[in-house]
Design an enzyme around this catalytic site. Structure first.
Site, PDB file in Angstrom:
ATOM      1  N   LYS A   1      30.631  20.958  34.923  1.00  7.87           N
ATOM      2  CA  LYS A   1      31.410  22.106  34.443  1.00  7.87           C
ATOM      3  C   LYS A   1      32.464  21.651  33.413  1.00  7.87           C
ATOM      4  O   LYS A   1      32.636  22.263  32.356  1.00  7.87           O
ATOM      5  CB  LYS A   1      32.092  22.788  35.631  1.00  7.87           C
ATOM      6  CG  LYS A   1      33.126  23.820  35.288  1.00  7.87           C
ATOM      7  CD  LYS A   1      32.499  25.069  34.752  1.00  7.87           C
ATOM      8  CE  LYS A   1      33.551  26.026  34.207  1.00  7.87           C
ATOM      9  NZ  LYS A   1      32.965  27.155  33.519  1.00  7.87           N
TER      10      LYS A   1
ATOM     11  N   CYS B   1      38.966  28.719  29.805  1.00  6.07           N
ATOM     12  CA  CYS B   1      38.059  27.614  30.158  1.00  6.07           C
ATOM     13  C   CYS B   1      38.149  26.451  29.175  1.00  6.07           C
ATOM     14  O   CYS B   1      38.584  25.362  29.543  1.00  6.07           O
ATOM     15  CB  CYS B   1      36.617  28.102  30.226  1.00  6.07           C
ATOM     16  SG  CYS B   1      36.270  29.055  31.702  1.00  6.07           S
TER      17      CYS B   1
HETATM   18  N1  NAD Z   1      36.875  33.741  34.923  1.00  6.74           N
HETATM   19  C1  NAD Z   1      35.880  33.021  34.438  1.00  6.74           C
HETATM   20  O1  NAD Z   1      35.186  33.418  33.493  1.00  6.74           O
HETATM   21  C2  NAD Z   1      35.547  31.668  35.038  1.00  6.74           C
HETATM   22  C3  NAD Z   1      34.365  31.025  34.630  1.00  6.74           C
HETATM   23  C4  NAD Z   1      34.027  29.825  35.239  1.00  6.74           C
HETATM   24  C5  NAD Z   1      34.858  29.262  36.211  1.00  6.74           C
HETATM   25  N2  NAD Z   1      36.015  29.880  36.574  1.00  6.74           N
HETATM   26  C6  NAD Z   1      36.826  29.271  37.609  1.00  6.74           C
HETATM   27  O2  NAD Z   1      36.707  30.033  38.800  1.00  6.74           O
HETATM   28  C7  NAD Z   1      37.928  29.972  39.541  1.00  6.74           C
HETATM   29  C8  NAD Z   1      38.439  31.388  39.793  1.00  6.74           C
HETATM   30  O3  NAD Z   1      38.714  31.979  38.546  1.00  6.74           O
HETATM   31  P1  NAD Z   1      38.912  33.545  38.377  1.00  6.74           P
HETATM   32  O4  NAD Z   1      38.896  33.804  36.899  1.00  6.74           O
HETATM   33  O5  NAD Z   1      37.965  34.289  39.264  1.00  6.74           O
HETATM   34  O6  NAD Z   1      40.403  33.714  38.949  1.00  6.74           O
HETATM   35  P2  NAD Z   1      41.200  35.061  39.232  1.00  6.74           P
HETATM   36  O7  NAD Z   1      42.626  34.744  39.022  1.00  6.74           O
HETATM   37  O8  NAD Z   1      40.563  36.205  38.513  1.00  6.74           O
HETATM   38  O9  NAD Z   1      40.936  35.333  40.804  1.00  6.74           O
HETATM   39  C9  NAD Z   1      41.346  34.499  41.809  1.00  6.74           C
HETATM   40  C10 NAD Z   1      41.660  35.328  43.055  1.00  6.74           C
HETATM   41  O10 NAD Z   1      41.946  34.439  44.119  1.00  6.74           O
HETATM   42  C11 NAD Z   1      42.990  34.997  44.907  1.00  6.74           C
HETATM   43  N3  NAD Z   1      43.576  33.914  45.688  1.00  6.74           N
HETATM   44  C12 NAD Z   1      44.426  32.919  45.293  1.00  6.74           C
HETATM   45  N4  NAD Z   1      44.677  32.083  46.308  1.00  6.74           N
HETATM   46  C13 NAD Z   1      43.979  32.525  47.371  1.00  6.74           C
HETATM   47  C14 NAD Z   1      43.813  32.074  48.699  1.00  6.74           C
HETATM   48  N5  NAD Z   1      44.403  30.960  49.138  1.00  6.74           N
HETATM   49  N6  NAD Z   1      43.044  32.799  49.538  1.00  6.74           N
HETATM   50  C15 NAD Z   1      42.431  33.920  49.112  1.00  6.74           C
HETATM   51  N7  NAD Z   1      42.541  34.391  47.858  1.00  6.74           N
HETATM   52  C16 NAD Z   1      43.285  33.696  46.988  1.00  6.74           C
HETATM   53  C17 NAD Z   1      43.899  35.657  43.901  1.00  6.74           C
HETATM   54  O11 NAD Z   1      44.697  36.651  44.501  1.00  6.74           O
HETATM   55  C18 NAD Z   1      42.876  36.235  42.901  1.00  6.74           C
HETATM   56  O12 NAD Z   1      42.511  37.564  43.220  1.00  6.74           O
HETATM   57  C19 NAD Z   1      38.882  29.118  38.710  1.00  6.74           C
HETATM   58  O13 NAD Z   1      38.804  27.798  39.147  1.00  6.74           O
HETATM   59  C20 NAD Z   1      38.307  29.238  37.300  1.00  6.74           C
HETATM   60  O14 NAD Z   1      38.655  28.132  36.509  1.00  6.74           O
HETATM   61  C21 NAD Z   1      36.367  31.090  36.009  1.00  6.74           C
END
Ligand code: NAD
Length: 399
Positions: free
Chosen positions: A204, A258
């Site tokens: 990744k 990202c």
């Molecule tokens: N958004 C993208 O396009 C994308 C793509 C690839 C990878 N990622 C990775 O995926 C991961 C999540 O990203 P995202 O964009 O979905 O984040 P986001 O901020 O949209 O969502 C994360 C959620 O997790 C919740 N949260 C935080 N701590 C928590 C806990 N301890 N228990 C339960 N819920 C909790 C938050 O309230 C939030 O709703 C990150 O590591 C990101 O780098 C994101």
């Protein structure tokens, strides 16, 4: 594998669509989020993020009873984690959200359960988290499965890509990899490539670092070409006529959550070795400062020559063309910097109607008012704009 009861921890841009797709494939999903507002919205069959068709899908699976949301994990067969992994301090990955998700599920874990991390993570995270579980549940040591599987979906097309993209799946041991592969096979039609945890974690990071390095090359060229009085777009077009050369387009910098973030996870873990990766990050960040300097110098020259303060139209705020996403956007940063430095700025962003702190102008209004027109993002709406008798600075290709 029969359909296991699955807990998805973190219901954001990644967790919620994944939970919905799993539920739509007949998996009984309990979504967990620390935000009560998020939990309440989902249980009403609604969504709190912007993603095409996700609202309909969430509504359907909640109505059908396959997806429910709650603030605390429950007993299940499979636990997935998609919580944020931001920076802390000077580009240091903050694993506290992943750790807290692991701690929240550990009391519920039982023999034979599978734990999968999807959050973008530095190399070694999965094994570190396995150790945390072992330390807190010595009764389970060696009796649960643990794997890493990164997400590479394109915002705006997440539902389709979740089901159709290939996945790299790496367990902390072979049994874990096989178990996780079988699980993803329940809802992913793309190929499921087996590897180990550290390779899956690095896959990744490397995907985004590779894009960053290629963009940095184009951005560096744009600054060299500017000094050498060469049109960089023509230069790249000509160089790309070589059958084995494919230089990307320069721009205002690199944004989004990202490409501008993940390479630092490699640099932080391998500071001695990750030289080109660090340089690429620095070059892409520097390009944004360079753009600001160019605009300021043009504005100062205008003021000296015409004895009036220039009006500057900033064309585009999003982090890439034809989207409304402003996260880590260099164009937004340039615009805000100019405003903060007291310039008379007319921001344009055809993909958003309003912004909390910035007044958005229409294309026609801004162009009419401006003395200097600055193209920051290659939105399709800007392609055919033609203006005479105004100063134009294009940091994207203006065809
Ligand atoms: N958004 C993208 O396009 C994308 C793509 C690839 C990878 N990622 C990775 O995926 C991961 C999540 O990203 P995202 O964009 O979905 O984040 P986001 O901020 O949209 O969502 C994360 C959620 O997790 C919740 N949260 C935080 N701590 C928590 C806990 N301890 N228990 C339960 N819920 C909790 C938050 O309230 C939030 O709703 C990150 O590591 C990101 O780098 C994101």
């Amino acid at each position: 594998m029969k359909h296991p009861k699955t807990v998805m921890i973190g219901l954001g841009y990644i967790g919620l669509p994944t939970a919905a797709v799993m539920a739509n494939n007949g998996i009984n999903v309990i979504g967990v989020d620390v935000s009560e507002k998020v939990v309440k919205t989902i249980n009403q069959g609604k969504i709190h993020i912007v993603e095409p068709s996700l609202d309909k899908l969430v509504n359907k699976v909640v109505q059908d009873g396959y997806l429910q949301a709650t603030t605390k994990p429950v007993v299940a067969d499979v636990y997935l984690i998609a919580v944020p992994t931001p920076f802390k301090g000077e580009y240091i990955p903050d694993l506290s959200y992943v750790e807290s998700a692991i701690m929240s599920l550990t009391p519920f874990l039982a023999k034979g359960n599978l734990v999968i991390i999807e959050s973008t993570s530095p190399v070694g995270t999965t094994k570190k988290m396995q150790q945390i579980i072992n330390d807190n549940r010595p009764d389970l040591e060696g009796d649960f499965f643990m794997a890493y599987c990164p997400e590479r979906v394109l915002p705006g097309n997440v539902i389709y890509e979740l089901e159709h993209n290939d996945r790299a799946i790496g367990g902390v041991n072979e049994a874990s990899t096989k178990k996780a592969q079988a699980f993803y096979g329940l809802f992913v039609k793309g190929e499921l490539h087996a590897t180990n945890a550290q390779t899956a974690e690095m896959t990744k990071l490397v995907e985004n670092a590779s894009r960053d390095v290629q963009i940095a090359f184009a951005n560096e060229l744009s600054m060299i070409a500017d000094k050498a009085d060469i049109n960089v777009w023509e230069l790249i077009t000509l160089a790309n006529k070589h059958p084995r050369v494919n230089i990307l387009q320069p721009g205002t910098g690199v944004g989004g959550h990202c490409i501008a973030v993940d390479p630092w996870f490699i640099v932080n873990s391998f500071p001695e070795e990750a030289r080109i990766i660090r340089s690429a990050r620095e070059i892409n960040n520097y390009k944004t400062e360079w753009v600001i300097e160019k605009i300021k110098n043009t504005a100062i020259k205008f003021e000296i020559e015409s004895k009036k303060k220039p009006k500057i139209a900033c064309m585009g705020l999003a982090f890439k063309p034809n989207i409304d996403d402003l996260r880590e956007s260099p164009a937004l940063y340039v615009t805000q910097s100019l405003i903060l430095q007291g310039f008379d700025v007319f921001p344009v962003e055809p993909n958003i109607k309003e912004h909390e702190h910035i007044k958005i102008y229409t294309i026609d209004d801004a162009i009419e008012k401006a003395d200097i027109i600055v193209y920051l993002v290659a939105h399709k709406e800007f392609i055919n704009i033609e203006v005479n008798h105004k100063i134009v600075l294009a940091f994207i290709e203006k065809k």
